[in-house]
Scaffold this motif. Structure first.
Motif, short mmCIF file in Angstrom:
data_model
loop_
_atom_site.label_atom_id
_atom_site.label_comp_id
_atom_site.label_asym_id
_atom_site.label_seq_id
_atom_site.Cartn_x
_atom_site.Cartn_y
_atom_site.Cartn_z
N ALA A 21 0.84 -1.20 0.00
CA ALA A 21 0.00 0.00 0.00
C ALA A 21 0.87 1.25 0.00
O ALA A 21 2.05 1.21 0.36
CB ALA A 21 -0.90 -0.01 1.23
N LYS A 22 0.29 2.37 -0.40
CA LYS A 22 0.99 3.65 -0.43
C LYS A 22 1.39 4.03 1.00
O LYS A 22 0.54 4.11 1.89
CB LYS A 22 0.06 4.70 -1.02
N PRO A 23 2.69 4.24 1.25
CA PRO A 23 3.12 4.56 2.61
C PRO A 23 2.69 5.97 3.03
O PRO A 23 2.50 6.86 2.20
CB PRO A 23 4.64 4.47 2.54
N ILE A 24 2.53 6.11 4.34
CA ILE A 24 2.26 7.41 4.95
C ILE A 24 3.44 7.75 5.84
O ILE A 24 3.84 6.95 6.69
CB ILE A 24 0.97 7.39 5.80
N LEU A 25 4.00 8.94 5.63
CA LEU A 25 5.14 9.42 6.43
C LEU A 25 4.64 10.53 7.35
O LEU A 25 4.10 11.52 6.89
CB LEU A 25 6.24 9.94 5.51
N TYR A 26 4.81 10.32 8.64
CA TYR A 26 4.49 11.34 9.64
C TYR A 26 5.82 11.93 10.09
O TYR A 26 6.70 11.21 10.56
CB TYR A 26 3.80 10.73 10.86
N GLY A 27 5.98 13.24 9.95
CA GLY A 27 7.23 13.86 10.33
C GLY A 27 7.12 15.37 10.41
O GLY A 27 6.03 15.92 10.51
N ALA A 28 8.27 16.03 10.37
CA ALA A 28 8.33 17.50 10.42
C ALA A 28 9.34 17.96 9.37
O ALA A 28 10.34 17.29 9.12
CB ALA A 28 8.75 17.97 11.81
N ASP A 29 9.06 19.12 8.78
CA ASP A 29 9.89 19.62 7.69
C ASP A 29 11.34 19.83 8.09
O ASP A 29 12.24 19.70 7.27
CB ASP A 29 9.31 20.93 7.15
N TRP A 30 11.61 20.16 9.36
CA TRP A 30 12.98 20.45 9.81
C TRP A 30 13.75 19.20 10.24
O TRP A 30 14.96 19.25 10.45
CB TRP A 30 12.93 21.42 10.99
N CYS A 31 13.06 18.07 10.35
CA CYS A 31 13.66 16.84 10.89
C CYS A 31 14.53 16.15 9.85
O CYS A 31 14.05 15.73 8.80
CB CYS A 31 12.55 15.92 11.38
N LYS A 32 15.83 16.00 10.15
CA LYS A 32 16.76 15.38 9.21
C LYS A 32 16.36 13.94 8.88
O LYS A 32 16.54 13.49 7.75
CB LYS A 32 18.18 15.39 9.79
N LYS A 33 15.83 13.22 9.85
CA LYS A 33 15.42 11.83 9.61
C LYS A 33 14.20 11.78 8.69
O LYS A 33 14.11 10.90 7.83
CB LYS A 33 15.15 11.13 10.93
N THR A 34 13.27 12.73 8.86
CA THR A 34 12.11 12.82 7.96
C THR A 34 12.59 13.10 6.54
O THR A 34 12.14 12.46 5.58
CB THR A 34 11.14 13.94 8.42
N ILE A 35 13.52 14.03 6.40
CA ILE A 35 14.04 14.41 5.08
C ILE A 35 14.75 13.20 4.44
O ILE A 35 14.59 12.96 3.23
CB ILE A 35 14.99 15.62 5.20
N ALA A 36 15.47 12.43 5.23
CA ALA A 36 16.16 11.25 4.71
C ALA A 36 15.16 10.23 4.16
O ALA A 36 15.40 9.61 3.11
CB ALA A 36 17.03 10.62 5.79
N ILE A 37 14.04 10.05 4.85
CA ILE A 37 13.02 9.11 4.37
C ILE A 37 12.36 9.65 3.10
O ILE A 37 12.11 8.89 2.15
CB ILE A 37 12.00 8.80 5.48
N GLN A 38 12.10 10.95 3.06
CA GLN A 38 11.56 11.54 1.83
C GLN A 38 12.52 11.32 0.67
O GLN A 38 12.09 10.98 -0.44
CB GLN A 38 11.30 13.04 2.03
N ASP A 39 13.81 11.50 0.92
CA ASP A 39 14.82 11.27 -0.12
C ASP A 39 14.81 9.81 -0.58
O ASP A 39 14.93 9.53 -1.78
CB ASP A 39 16.21 11.66 0.37
N TYR A 40 14.67 8.89 0.36
CA TYR A 40 14.58 7.46 0.02
C TYR A 40 13.40 7.22 -0.91
O TYR A 40 13.54 6.55 -1.94
CB TYR A 40 14.44 6.62 1.30
N PHE A 41 12.24 7.75 -0.55
CA PHE A 41 11.04 7.54 -1.38
C PHE A 41 11.25 8.12 -2.77
O PHE A 41 10.87 7.50 -3.77
CB PHE A 41 9.80 8.16 -0.72
N LYS A 42 11.84 9.32 -2.86
CA LYS A 42 12.06 9.95 -4.17
C LYS A 42 13.06 9.13 -5.00
O LYS A 42 12.86 8.91 -6.19
CB LYS A 42 12.58 11.38 -3.98
#
Length: 82
Positions: A3-24
């Motif tokens: 299923a389409k993943p859902i990412l819960y995070g914050a724009d300033w969070c380096k770990k959130t950004i790393a997961i966004q980069d992984y998805f991209k």
């Protein structure tokens, strides 16, 4: 494909950004919920973490929510093996 993943995070969070980069990098469509801008999103992560605010959290379908998953954990979850 899971299923389409859902990412819960914050724009300033380096770990959130790393997961966004992984998805991209892996061309994975996902939904992003900024918990600082969504009361419902904030409550959801608290519910997943026994009342504590912890993120990033990734939810893939009915699988167990993952706190700050590694690329390997994301690979397994997206393959449906999480």
């Amino acid at each position: 494909m899971a299923a389409k993943p859902i990412l819960y995070g914050a724009d300033w969070c380096k770990k959130t950004i790393a997961i966004q980069d992984y998805f991209k990098m892996h061309d994975v469509a996902y939904d992003y919920i900024n918990v600082e801008q969504s009361d419902e999103g904030m409550q959801t992560i608290k519910d997943m973490n026994r009342g504590k605010v912890r993120f990033p959290m990734v939810v893939v379908g009915e699988q167990t929510p993952m706190k700050n998953p590694s690329p390997e954990e994301l690979d397994a979850a997206l393959a449906g093996n999480g």
